[in-house]
Every structure is written in structure tokens, then in C-alpha cells.
Design a protein around this motif. Structure first.
Motif, mmCIF file in Angstrom:
data_model
loop_
_atom_site.group_PDB
_atom_site.id
_atom_site.type_symbol
_atom_site.label_atom_id
_atom_site.label_comp_id
_atom_site.label_asym_id
_atom_site.label_seq_id
_atom_site.Cartn_x
_atom_site.Cartn_y
_atom_site.Cartn_z
ATOM 1 N N PHE A 297 -49.775 -33.479 -65.300
ATOM 2 C CA PHE A 297 -50.906 -34.391 -65.470
ATOM 3 C C PHE A 297 -50.534 -35.659 -66.217
ATOM 4 O O PHE A 297 -51.382 -36.513 -66.479
ATOM 5 C CB PHE A 297 -52.057 -33.667 -66.175
ATOM 6 C CG PHE A 297 -52.560 -32.476 -65.406
ATOM 7 C CD1 PHE A 297 -53.247 -32.642 -64.218
ATOM 8 C CD2 PHE A 297 -52.311 -31.184 -65.852
ATOM 9 C CE1 PHE A 297 -53.696 -31.546 -63.490
ATOM 10 C CE2 PHE A 297 -52.743 -30.089 -65.135
ATOM 11 C CZ PHE A 297 -53.441 -30.265 -63.945
ATOM 12 N N ASP A 298 -49.256 -35.753 -66.586
ATOM 13 C CA ASP A 298 -48.712 -36.986 -67.168
ATOM 14 C C ASP A 298 -49.464 -37.415 -68.420
ATOM 15 O O ASP A 298 -49.729 -38.602 -68.638
ATOM 16 C CB ASP A 298 -48.733 -38.119 -66.123
ATOM 17 C CG ASP A 298 -47.751 -39.236 -66.470
ATOM 18 O OD1 ASP A 298 -46.687 -38.917 -67.050
ATOM 19 O OD2 ASP A 298 -48.047 -40.404 -66.183
ATOM 20 N N CYS A 299 -49.832 -36.455 -69.258
ATOM 21 C CA CYS A 299 -50.490 -36.819 -70.517
ATOM 22 C C CYS A 299 -50.075 -35.848 -71.615
ATOM 23 O O CYS A 299 -49.840 -34.662 -71.372
ATOM 24 C CB CYS A 299 -52.015 -36.859 -70.378
ATOM 25 S SG CYS A 299 -52.789 -35.365 -69.790
ATOM 26 N N LYS B 263 -58.152 -33.898 -58.017
ATOM 27 C CA LYS B 263 -56.718 -34.108 -57.841
ATOM 28 C C LYS B 263 -56.056 -34.171 -59.212
ATOM 29 O O LYS B 263 -56.723 -34.460 -60.220
ATOM 30 C CB LYS B 263 -56.450 -35.414 -57.081
ATOM 31 C CG LYS B 263 -57.149 -35.533 -55.742
ATOM 32 C CD LYS B 263 -56.761 -36.823 -55.040
ATOM 33 C CE LYS B 263 -57.197 -38.076 -55.812
ATOM 34 N NZ LYS B 263 -58.643 -38.193 -55.924
ATOM 35 N N THR C 51 -54.211 -36.455 -60.347
ATOM 36 C CA THR C 51 -54.315 -37.816 -60.885
ATOM 37 C C THR C 51 -55.681 -38.122 -61.487
ATOM 38 O O THR C 51 -55.837 -39.142 -62.156
ATOM 39 C CB THR C 51 -54.005 -38.839 -59.775
ATOM 40 O OG1 THR C 51 -54.832 -38.559 -58.640
ATOM 41 C CG2 THR C 51 -52.543 -38.784 -59.374
ATOM 42 N N ASP C 52 -56.667 -37.242 -61.263
ATOM 43 C CA ASP C 52 -57.988 -37.440 -61.887
ATOM 44 C C ASP C 52 -57.945 -37.154 -63.385
ATOM 45 O O ASP C 52 -58.795 -37.633 -64.137
ATOM 46 C CB ASP C 52 -59.037 -36.529 -61.241
ATOM 47 C CG ASP C 52 -59.344 -36.902 -59.800
ATOM 48 O OD1 ASP C 52 -59.241 -38.099 -59.471
ATOM 49 O OD2 ASP C 52 -59.676 -35.996 -59.016
ATOM 50 N N THR D 117 -56.905 -37.545 -67.031
ATOM 51 C CA THR D 117 -56.347 -38.580 -67.898
ATOM 52 C C THR D 117 -56.138 -38.099 -69.328
ATOM 53 O O THR D 117 -55.420 -38.741 -70.099
ATOM 54 C CB THR D 117 -57.270 -39.811 -67.924
ATOM 55 O OG1 THR D 117 -58.587 -39.403 -68.351
ATOM 56 C CG2 THR D 117 -57.362 -40.452 -66.539
#
Length: 265
Positions: free
Chosen positions: A81-83, A53, A55-56, A58
Motif C-alpha cells: 500500500f506504499d505507506c 484497489k 491504490t485507494d 493512502t
């Protein structure tokens, strides 16, 4: 988990590492105008087939030799991916010296290959990468990057031969059964294949003579196994060297901080 992105002139390779092993690898043709949303729709669909997913993820590490592709790859990391991605560049902590006149000009893929090859196999060594260009990179016993050789890639040579000579067809690359071709296509295949074998053996011999010490030879890229069949010079074939270099670089360097609401491009 780490999303590693290796953006070359021909393909962009995405891979996910869970801290123990690579969970999947996927490739798509390089297009500088491909948007972050296009990448995301394609990649997240493939994630589903391996139980992953968004959210996996990081961390994200990107190595590219196509500057125009970096903008949308950065946006992919930030928006989906918010990074903030780690970009493979000379000023990072590579764990070795880059002993060339202009370190900033060295392609990220060549440094990543050198990092992974030295970590896995130790030096001194020569890393041959069969990509859009065929590159030979030299690493000393301490892991320092000493420079190398850049030659036209196999597919570039095939295309140039077809375009420049009106009567010569476009051919596929393969190991011919005989050196002496009995018709046009086998003769062309022989020239390409054995010509590159001769180039590999000749350049490696000259590098070893100049370095004046035994050196291991590691090959990577999709065509590495094919050319390893034709010469004893290539001792090891490793298709994941560039991705492994991205993983090792991400381990050595702190994750960049994602700053929201600021233009970071």
C-alpha cells in the motif's frame, strides 16, 4: 482511504474507511508466521468484491496485542500500500491522559476502545471487551484512562473446563433456556453463560462503587450482543469500537513518512 488493522490474539480484522463510512471489514485467524504476501493476496481478493484497489489506500493504522505479528503487518502496509503505518502505542497523541503506573504495558486495544467509547458516548464509562480475554476498562468524565480489570475470556474458560475434566465435552457458547441444567451440556452452558453474567454484574458494581459515580457500560467484541441479552448492566453494544478507535487515532496523529531503502524494522 484508511486501512485499519486490529490484530488480536485470535483474529486480525482489516477494515477500510473512506472518510465517511466503513467500506468493508474482513477477518482472518491470527498467525504470527503469516507473511505480508499471504495477507496481501487474501485481502486484495476481498477488495475486489467491494470495488476497492490497493491504490485507494493512502494511510494505514495498526493496533496489535501480538508483537510477533507486527513485522509482517508493517511489511504489508509498506510493500503493498506504499505507506508507513501508524502503530497504536502509548506515546502517541491519544487526546487523553493514561493514568496508570506503566502506560506502555496497556494493550493497544484497550486504549483504542477507550478513545472511541469516550468520543461516541462520553464518560464516565466502563468498556467491556469480549475477546480472548474479557477486559473491563474505566474512563473518567474527561476521557482519561484509569485502568481496569482483565479476566479469562469465555472461549478460554470453555477450553480449560474441557481439558481439565476428562468427562466434560467441549461445548459451544449460548444462552441456556434454564439456569438448572438437566444434563451435562446444559449444565456447562449455564455455568459458563450465567457465571460470566454474574462476573460482569459483580465487577461493574464494584467499579461503580469504587469510582463513586454513575457510569455508562459499553460492550464490544463478537459475544457482546449475546451477553447484553442476559443483563441490564450492559447499556450499549458496539462491535466497531476498536476499529473506530484506530480511525480516530489516525485523525489525531500525522502519518509517518515512508523512508525508502532503509531498514525500519
Amino acid at each position: 482511504m484508511l486501512l485499519a488493522v486490529d490484530a488480536g490474539n485470535t483474529n486480525v480484522v482489516f477494515a477500510v474507511h473512506d472518510g465517511i463510512e466503513w467500506r468493508g471489514r474482513w477477518r482472518i485467524a491470527t498467525r504470527a508466521d503469516r507473511t505480508s504476501d499471504e495477507y496481501a493476496v487474501w485481502l486484495l481478493t476481498l477488495f475486489q468484491h467491494t470495488g476497492l484497489k490497493a491504490t485507494d489506500i493512502t494511510r494505514c493504522a495498526i493496533g496489535t496485542v501480538v508483537p510477533a505479528a507486527l513485522y509482517n503487518l508493517r511489511r504489508l502496509s509498506r510493500e503493498w500500500f506504499d505507506c508507513e503505518p501508524l502503530i497504536a502505542r502509548a506515546p502517541l497523541d491519544w487526546g487523553f491522559q493514561i493514568k496508570v503506573d506503566q502506560p506502555e504495558e496497556v494493550g493497544a486495544d484497550r486504549l483504542l476502545n477507550s478513545l472511541a467509547a469516550h468520543t461516541k458516548y462520553r464518560g464516565p464509562l466502563v468498556v467491556i471487551d469480549f475477546g480472548t480475554a474479557t477486559t473491563f476498562d474505566v474512563v473518567d468524565g474527561d476521557g482519561a484512562y484509569l485502568g481496569g480489570v482483565i479476566a479469562p475470556g469465555i472461549n478460554l474458560s470453555i477450553e480449560a473446563l474441557h481439558r481439565a475434566a476428562a468427562r466434560l465435552p467441549r461445548i459451544g457458547i449460548g444462552r441456556p433456556q434454564a439456569v438448572i441444567g438437566r444434563s451435562t451440556v446444559p449444565a456447562m452452558q449455564s455455568g459458563i453463560y450465567w457465571g460470566y453474567i454474574g462476573m460482569i454484574e459483580g465487577i461493574v458494581a464494584r467499579i461503580r462503587a469504587e469510582y463513586d459515580a454513575p457510569m455508562k457500560v459499553v460492550a464490544t467484541g463478537g459475544l457482546a450482543p449475546l451477553f447484553a441479552e442476559g443483563t441490564n448492566v450492559i447499556e450499549l453494544s458496539d462491535p466497531d469500537i476498536t476499529l473506530e478507535g484506530l480511525r480516530l487515532l489516525a485523525e489525531r496523529n500525522r502519518a509517518p513518512i515512508l523512508s525508502r531503502g532503509v531498514n525500519r524494522d
